[in-house]
Design an enzyme around this catalytic site. Structure first.
Site, PDB file in Angstrom:
ATOM      1  N   HIS A   1     -29.878 -91.203  60.412  1.00  0.00           N
ATOM      2  CA  HIS A   1     -28.438 -91.043  60.170  1.00  0.00           C
ATOM      3  C   HIS A   1     -28.199 -89.876  59.201  1.00  0.00           C
ATOM      4  O   HIS A   1     -28.831 -89.798  58.152  1.00  0.00           O
ATOM      5  CB  HIS A   1     -27.892 -92.348  59.584  1.00  0.00           C
ATOM      6  CG  HIS A   1     -26.405 -92.437  59.560  1.00  0.00           C
ATOM      7  ND1 HIS A   1     -25.630 -92.327  60.695  1.00  0.00           N
ATOM      8  CD2 HIS A   1     -25.532 -92.637  58.530  1.00  0.00           C
ATOM      9  CE1 HIS A   1     -24.351 -92.467  60.367  1.00  0.00           C
ATOM     10  NE2 HIS A   1     -24.265 -92.648  59.062  1.00  0.00           N
TER      11      HIS A   1
ATOM     12  N   SER B   1     -20.189 -89.833  60.633  1.00  0.00           N
ATOM     13  CA  SER B   1     -20.162 -91.226  60.190  1.00  0.00           C
ATOM     14  C   SER B   1     -18.719 -91.682  59.930  1.00  0.00           C
ATOM     15  O   SER B   1     -17.891 -91.604  60.829  1.00  0.00           O
ATOM     16  CB  SER B   1     -21.070 -91.385  58.957  1.00  0.00           C
ATOM     17  OG  SER B   1     -21.376 -92.740  58.744  1.00  0.00           O
ATOM     18  N   ALA B   2     -18.373 -92.132  58.703  1.00  0.00           N
ATOM     19  CA  ALA B   2     -16.980 -92.539  58.450  1.00  0.00           C
ATOM     20  C   ALA B   2     -16.037 -91.350  58.623  1.00  0.00           C
ATOM     21  O   ALA B   2     -14.872 -91.530  58.985  1.00  0.00           O
ATOM     22  CB  ALA B   2     -16.850 -93.126  57.048  1.00  0.00           C
TER      23      ALA B   2
ATOM     24  N   ASP C   1     -29.855 -93.263  64.487  1.00  0.00           N
ATOM     25  CA  ASP C   1     -28.746 -93.491  63.559  1.00  0.00           C
ATOM     26  C   ASP C   1     -28.821 -94.852  62.882  1.00  0.00           C
ATOM     27  O   ASP C   1     -28.397 -95.020  61.742  1.00  0.00           O
ATOM     28  CB  ASP C   1     -27.403 -93.385  64.308  1.00  0.00           C
ATOM     29  CG  ASP C   1     -26.718 -92.044  64.097  1.00  0.00           C
ATOM     30  OD1 ASP C   1     -26.826 -91.501  62.990  1.00  0.00           O
ATOM     31  OD2 ASP C   1     -26.088 -91.558  65.042  1.00  0.00           O
TER      32      ASP C   1
ATOM     33  N   GLY D   1     -19.234 -91.430  54.383  1.00  0.00           N
ATOM     34  CA  GLY D   1     -19.568 -92.176  53.172  1.00  0.00           C
ATOM     35  C   GLY D   1     -19.021 -93.588  53.193  1.00  0.00           C
ATOM     36  O   GLY D   1     -18.634 -94.143  52.172  1.00  0.00           O
ATOM     37  N   ALA D   2     -18.974 -94.186  54.403  1.00  0.00           N
ATOM     38  CA  ALA D   2     -18.581 -95.593  54.589  1.00  0.00           C
ATOM     39  C   ALA D   2     -17.162 -95.885  54.106  1.00  0.00           C
ATOM     40  O   ALA D   2     -16.849 -97.032  53.772  1.00  0.00           O
ATOM     41  CB  ALA D   2     -19.577 -96.526  53.891  1.00  0.00           C
TER      42      ALA D   2
END
Length: 561
Positions: free
Chosen positions: A451, A209-210, A337, A122-123
């Site tokens: 992604h 991701s994050a 992605d 979630g960045a």
């Protein structure tokens, strides 16, 4: 007739799986809920178990004081305070350091099971251990992985956004509080999971991701020794260009201006920030979506991230792989992605109108501004080489998506795999490419795996929400759960209690095979040297180009306008 029915009823009643009931943890007793998964099979679920106390603002987590009586662990707790997806308001709480445990059971109580701890993505800005609810079923619900792979699954909350990652780049506000939360959760698992039937000496951490970059930082940190044996990163590593803040103080000053804490004296500014309302601070860390529509690239807006703090992350991530020498490592990316990000940066790739050379070079200017104008032409020549003299628009558009996939995800992951293999001391390394065609409607035909599209398969949604999927999706989901849980059990994704469609070869210092993951898997799913020409370009040619001069950087920002 009555006797057979009575006997059948008694047999069905006896055909229930074992249940953990009340479990004693270091903080007190907890009781979860049992979910039936099949004949003699169930999963005990414990939701909202505290692993640390309510964290103080910009301080490391501290142990939970404990509780009296039995904690009914049947509801997810609040996510950590964060902005909403649309960035218009906040949600969540500062009281958020909780985890959830999914324990598979058969006829007798499980013991000594492998443990898999999941870190959400979630960045570094938003997300939760129970994110994306559909029909009351969280995307990260661990029941299917636990049941099918016979592993304990743990999902973890950690601080995100301003409260998790704001930093001055020095001891005054060192940052990385979200990473310390993850570390506290892993430490709690190490101390307590045996009571739930888990093996504390066989823990695998995995994330996307994050969350994958977080897994990577946990692997590389000297503080993680002994907390886990294996790690899986999906679409993100510590080497990703978005995974590390380059200039934390400038971001902190920007946040200070937004909340009325700007002071010429930095110590006064920090004192003011520490007295500011957490909700206001959280809103100040939101992404300025309007900036996407005119200038730069999406990557530039992902500002909050971990920092090199001389403590949890003592050095550049590329210099820390010796800390992961004994951690088995499995890593990969989705084939598209970068498509979502490319679609924001160059909207024409998903539209009927042409994508122009100017647009392609504008994107490259945004990605390569650290290096200046020479990098734009250099990268353009590499990506346009296969087009031929009369390029088809589909080829041009796919190349744009490939540029962002390579730059943001694929090349950093290949570098991390290589560094891990180079530093390995008995640990194994595995590489994959997930390329199942997208299920998102409305995209062009050339779009493959977007992604985060791997997560629905890994978490078994084609089984738990079968009406939304086809048999091919269940095949893929079964393959992924088998590979991931075998790896957690043995350190080898091909070996374990789950059958796999094709053996997955080891990635080594001199030999780089990778597994292509989709619903049609056979011997031809093994390939070698993933996008090696592009990996070589970014790691060897681009990285050696001189840094851009200040004036040149400003010129490139003009190109992006």
């Amino acid at each position: 007739m009555v006797l057979p029915l009575l006997l059948l009823g008694a047999w069905l009643n006896a055909a229930t799986a074992a249940k953990l009931g009340v479990v004693q943890t270091e903080g007190g007793r907890v009781e979860g809920q049992s979910y039936k998964m099949g004949l003699f099979r169930s999963v005990d679920v414990f939701k909202g178990v505290p692993f640390a106390d309510v964290p103080r603002k910009w301080e490391k987590p501290t142990p939970h004081p404990g509780w009296s009586g039995i904690l009914k662990a049947t509801k997810y707790r609040d996510r950590c305070l964060q902005v909403t997806l649309l960035q218009t308001k906040t949600r969540g709480s500062e009281d958020c350091l909780y985890l959830n445990i999914f324990v598979p059971q058969g006829r007798s109580l499980s013991s000594n099971l492998p443990v898999m701890v999941y870190l959400f993505g979630g960045a570094f800005l938003l997300g939760a251990s129970n994110d994306v609810e559909v029909f009351g079923n969280s995307l990260y619900d661990g029941k299917e992985i636990a049941d099918r792979g016979e592993v304990i699954v743990v999902t973890v909350n950690y601080r995100v956004g301003t409260l998790g990652f704001l930093s001055t780049g020095d001891a005054r506000l060192p940052g990385n509080f979200g990473l310390w939360d993850q570390h506290a959760a892993l430490s709690w698992v190490r101390r307590n999971i045996e009571a739930f039937g888990g093996n504390p000496d066989n823990v695998t951490i995995f994330g996307q991701s994050a969350g994958a970059a977080s897994v990577s930082f946990q692997m590389l940190s000297p503080h993680s020794k002994g907390l886990f044996r294996r790690a899986i990163t999906q679409s993100g590593v510590a080497l990703s260009p978005w995974a590390l803040q380059k200039n934390p103080m400038s971001l902190t000053k920007k946040i200070a201006r937004k909340v009325g804490c700007w002071r010429s004296n930095e110590d006064d500014m920090i004192t003011c920030l520490k007295m500011t309302d957490p909700v206001g601070l959280t809103m100040a860390g939101k992404i300025d979506v309007l900036l996407i529509l005119g200038k730069g690239v999406v990557m530039d807006l992902l500002e909050l991230a971990p920092v090199i703090d001389g403590d949890f992350i003592p050095d550049q991530p590329s210099q820390l792989f010796h800390n992961a020498a004994q951690v088995d490592y499995l890593a990969g990316v989705n084939s598209m992605d970068g498509h979502f990000f490319a679609g924001v940066d160059v909207p024409s790739i998903n539209q009927r109108n042409d994508t122009t050379v100017k647009q392609v070079k504008g994107l490259l200017a945004g990605l390569t501004k650290e290096k200046g104008s020479a990098a734009i032409d250099s990268a353009y020549s590499v990506y346009s080489a296969p087009w031929g003299p009369f390029p088809e628009q589909a080829s041009v558009k796919k190349s744009v998506a490939d540029m962002e996939t390579d730059f943001l995800f694929l090349v950093p992951t290949q570098s991390a795999l290589q560094l891990h293999a180079n530093h390995s001391s008995g640990a194994r390394t595995y590489s994959y490419l997930f390329n199942m065609k997208t299920r998102i409607p409305g995209f062009p035909r050339w779009v493959e795996a977007e992604h985060a599209e791997d997560l629905q398969y890994l978490f078994g949604k084609p089984f738990s929400m079968s009406l939304l999927y086809f048999p091919r999706h269940r095949d893929l989901s079964g393959y992924m759960i088998a590979y991931w849980t075998n790896f957690a059990r043995t350190g080898d994704p091909s070996r374990g209690s789950s059958k796999v469609p094709v053996p997955w070869p080891v990635f080594t210092k001199y030999h780089q095979p990778y597994l292509i993951i989709n619903h049609r898997m056979s011997k031809s799913s093994i390939s070698y040297d993933l996008r090696s020409d592009y990996v070589s370009y970014w790691t060897q040619v681009y990285s050696k180009l001189p840094a851009a001069r200040t004036g040149e950087k400003e010129d490139e920002e003009e190109i992006c306008l």
